[in-house]
Design a protein around this motif. Structure first.
Motif, mmCIF file in Angstrom:
data_model
loop_
_atom_site.group_PDB
_atom_site.id
_atom_site.type_symbol
_atom_site.label_atom_id
_atom_site.label_comp_id
_atom_site.label_asym_id
_atom_site.label_seq_id
_atom_site.Cartn_x
_atom_site.Cartn_y
_atom_site.Cartn_z
ATOM 1 N N ILE A 1 0.865 -1.189 0.000
ATOM 2 C CA ILE A 1 0.000 0.000 0.000
ATOM 3 C C ILE A 1 0.894 1.230 0.000
ATOM 4 C CG2 ILE A 1 -1.933 1.157 1.124
ATOM 5 C CD1 ILE A 1 -2.286 -1.480 2.771
ATOM 6 N N ASP A 2 0.904 1.943 -1.075
ATOM 7 C CA ASP A 2 1.724 3.147 -1.190
ATOM 8 C C ASP A 2 1.029 4.301 -0.471
ATOM 9 O OD1 ASP A 2 3.191 5.414 -2.048
ATOM 10 O OD2 ASP A 2 3.702 4.447 -3.937
ATOM 11 N N VAL A 3 1.783 5.044 0.314
ATOM 12 C CA VAL A 3 1.198 6.176 1.040
ATOM 13 C C VAL A 3 0.667 7.240 0.082
ATOM 14 C CG1 VAL A 3 2.568 5.865 3.126
ATOM 15 C CG2 VAL A 3 3.489 7.243 1.248
ATOM 16 N N ASN A 24 -12.300 5.125 -2.834
ATOM 17 C CA ASN A 24 -13.487 5.504 -2.071
ATOM 18 C C ASN A 24 -14.702 4.616 -2.315
ATOM 19 O OD1 ASN A 24 -12.331 7.803 -0.739
ATOM 20 N ND2 ASN A 24 -12.447 8.925 -2.675
ATOM 21 N N SER A 25 -14.721 3.898 -3.435
ATOM 22 C CA SER A 25 -15.885 3.057 -3.739
ATOM 23 C C SER A 25 -15.744 1.626 -3.210
ATOM 24 C CB SER A 25 -16.115 3.000 -5.259
ATOM 25 O OG SER A 25 -16.470 4.267 -5.757
ATOM 26 N N TYR A 45 -6.993 1.182 5.846
ATOM 27 C CA TYR A 45 -8.263 1.885 6.083
ATOM 28 C C TYR A 45 -8.208 3.308 5.537
ATOM 29 C CZ TYR A 45 -12.348 3.892 8.321
ATOM 30 O OH TYR A 45 -13.540 4.529 8.528
ATOM 31 N N ASN A 46 -7.048 3.926 5.642
ATOM 32 C CA ASN A 46 -6.882 5.277 5.122
ATOM 33 C C ASN A 46 -7.119 5.328 3.615
ATOM 34 O OD1 ASN A 46 -4.647 7.350 3.871
ATOM 35 N ND2 ASN A 46 -5.667 8.187 5.691
ATOM 36 N N LYS A 47 -6.738 4.238 2.933
ATOM 37 C CA LYS A 47 -6.883 4.186 1.477
ATOM 38 C C LYS A 47 -8.218 3.556 1.049
ATOM 39 C CE LYS A 47 -2.907 6.053 1.035
ATOM 40 N NZ LYS A 47 -2.850 7.508 0.649
ATOM 41 N N MET A 48 -8.935 2.983 2.011
ATOM 42 C CA MET A 48 -10.264 2.415 1.738
ATOM 43 C C MET A 48 -11.229 2.925 2.808
ATOM 44 S SD MET A 48 -9.213 -1.545 0.928
ATOM 45 C CE MET A 48 -7.913 -1.948 -0.247
ATOM 46 N N GLU A 96 -14.015 -0.538 16.427
ATOM 47 C CA GLU A 96 -14.346 0.851 16.765
ATOM 48 C C GLU A 96 -14.861 1.617 15.551
ATOM 49 O OE1 GLU A 96 -10.941 2.623 18.492
ATOM 50 O OE2 GLU A 96 -10.955 1.344 20.291
ATOM 51 N N LEU A 97 -14.453 1.172 14.347
ATOM 52 C CA LEU A 97 -14.870 1.848 13.114
ATOM 53 C C LEU A 97 -16.115 1.209 12.496
ATOM 54 C CD1 LEU A 97 -11.320 2.232 11.573
ATOM 55 C CD2 LEU A 97 -12.747 4.104 12.412
#
Length: 464
Positions: free
Chosen positions: A338-340, A346-347, A367-370, A397-398
């Motif tokens: 996973i590249d920063v 988003n979909s 999670y940041n990227k999805m 928690e999410l």
């Protein structure tokens, strides 16, 4: 005079015999569509040829387990008929000659399934301009010759499944400009030649499953601009050329499961701008080249299940802005990169990485990227307890389902943690926390007691 009487008597007896045979073999009933149906069982060609059936009100003719062998222009002595549906299933037909159905000008559906047809004359379907469906499945056709169906101008569906077709001549489908459904599965095709479907501009569905296809010509799908679904599962395809599917700009569903593909070439699917579902499961994919999925602007589901991928970089799907589901299970993944700098997907709401060899995962960056992910399937990997517990707490928690079982059942997740001894560590951590809390409380009580004793001693000193 005596000879003449004898001849007439013989003819009468013969016709009476045929009538009796006809009465035994054939009967009429109300058809499933509400009209009149003539059903003949175990009938022979001679019975049909020598009986003048009155079928002016009959729109359905069925021959069950008949022995017809060869059909020609004299087989059906139906001088006056309004037959729309002809069902000659399991009737031992081997050969169909020219003009075989010429007396049934109102035909709409012809079902010749489960015979032994190997010889089909190019003029077999002469004048059948009203026919919309022909079923020739489960026969013995080997070559589709030029102009074989050219008389069927209004044909909508052609079923050629379960034959032994190994070659399609260039003009085999000439005249079928209205055909929308073509079934060619379970045959022996080894290669799709260029322009083989050029006469089918309105084709919507094309089934080519369970053949022996190894290669596909770059122009095999030329002129199929309206095709919605292409099924190539269970073949031996080992390579896709660049822009192989470019003419298929209306394609929505492409299935290539269980072939021999080893890599996704650059621009292999470029041009499929309306594709929503791409199935590449159960191949031998080891590599996805850069821009392998470029051009799939509307792709929603990507199936890469059951391949030989050891490494997968999410940048491969960065351009798929409408991707909903990514299935990477049952590979040999040891790394999910996973590249920063990756643009968020988003979909994406479902990710399958179960049944791999993963031991680490940057789940927070994931999670940041999805950000809209709802389900992540992670079972049957080699996670250590600390990571498994951390991921569970983080995604819980999410309100994201971290699935440790096939059906993503929370109770089963608990059992998985217990079975992997992670629950022991959880309990130990909770126990340590309780011990610390008790120690602090006791220490506080001791301190307070000590202060009280000091104050009492001070007061006693004052009074002394």
């Amino acid at each position: 005079m005596g000879k003449w009487i004898f001849a007439m008597t013989s003819i009468i007896i013969f016709k009476v015999g045929l009538s009796l045979d006809s009465a035994k073999s054939c009967r009429k009933r109300t058809s499933p569509l509400g009209g009149e149906e003539l059903i003949c069982s175990n009938a022979s060609t001679s019975l049909l040829r020598n009986n003048d059936f009155i079928l002016s009100k009959t729109h359905w003719f069925t021959c069950e387990n008949c022995t017809l062998n060869t059909l020609d222009g004299t087989t059906f002595n139906f001088t006056k008929n309004s037959i729309n549906y002809l069902y000659l299933i399991s009737s031992q037909i081997v050969t169909i000659k020219g003009h075989a159905f010429v007396k049934m000008k109102f035909l709409k559906i012809v079902n010749l399934r489960n015979n032994s047809i190997s010889d089909l004359d190019p003029e077999s379907f002469t004048n059948l301009t009203r026919v919309t469906q022909v079923d020739l499945s489960h026969n013995s056709l080997r070559i589709l010759t030029n102009n074989l169906f050219s008389e069927l101008a209004n044909l909508d569906l052609l079923n050629l499944n379960h034959n032994t077709v190994f070659y399609i001549q260039p003009d085999a489908f000439k005249g079928l400009s209205n055909l929308r459904h073509l079934y060619l599965s379970h045959n022996r095709l080894e290669r799709l030649e260029g322009y083989v479907f050029k006469y089918l501009p309105n084709l919507l569905l094309l089934y080519l499953e369970h053949n022996r296809i190894i290669s596909i010509d770059s122009f095999a799908f030329a002129n199929l601009s309206n095709l919605n679904a292409l099924y190539l599962n269970n073949n031996s395809i080992n390579f896709l050329t660049q822009y192989n599917f470019k003419p298929l700009n209306s394609l929505v569903d492409l299935q290539l499961r269980r072939n021999n593909l080893v890599e996704v070439q650059t621009s292999a699917f470029n041009g499929l701008t309306n594709l929503k579902h791409l199935y590449l499961g159960n191949n031998r994919l080891r590599t996805v080249k850069r821009y392998g999925f470029v051009g799939l602007d509307n792709l929603q589901n990507l199936d890469l299940i059951g391949n030989d991928l050891k490494h997968f970089d999410l940048s491969h799907v960065e351009s798929l802005r409408k991707l909903n589901m990514l299935w990477l299970e049952q590979n040999r993944l040891t790394n999910l990169s996973i590249d920063v700098k990756l643009e968020p997907l988003n979909s994406l709401y479902s990710l399958g990485i179960n049944d791999n060899n993963l031991t680490v995962l940057n789940y927070k960056l994931l999670y940041n990227k999805m950000p809209n992910i709802r389900d992540i399937f992670i079972y049957n990997n080699s996670w250590n307890c600390e990571l498994l517990i951390s991921m569970q707490q983080f995604f819980q928690e999410l309100n994201v389902s971290l699935c440790m079982s096939f059906d993503c059942n929370p109770e089963k997740n608990k059992h998985v943690l217990e079975a992997s001894s992670c629950d022991v560590r959880l309990k130990e951590e909770e126990s340590d926390e309780d011990f610390d809390a008790d120690f602090v409380a006791e220490a506080g009580t001791c301190c307070r007691f000590s202060v009280i004793l000091v104050l009492v001693n001070l007061q006693m000193l004052v009074f002394v």
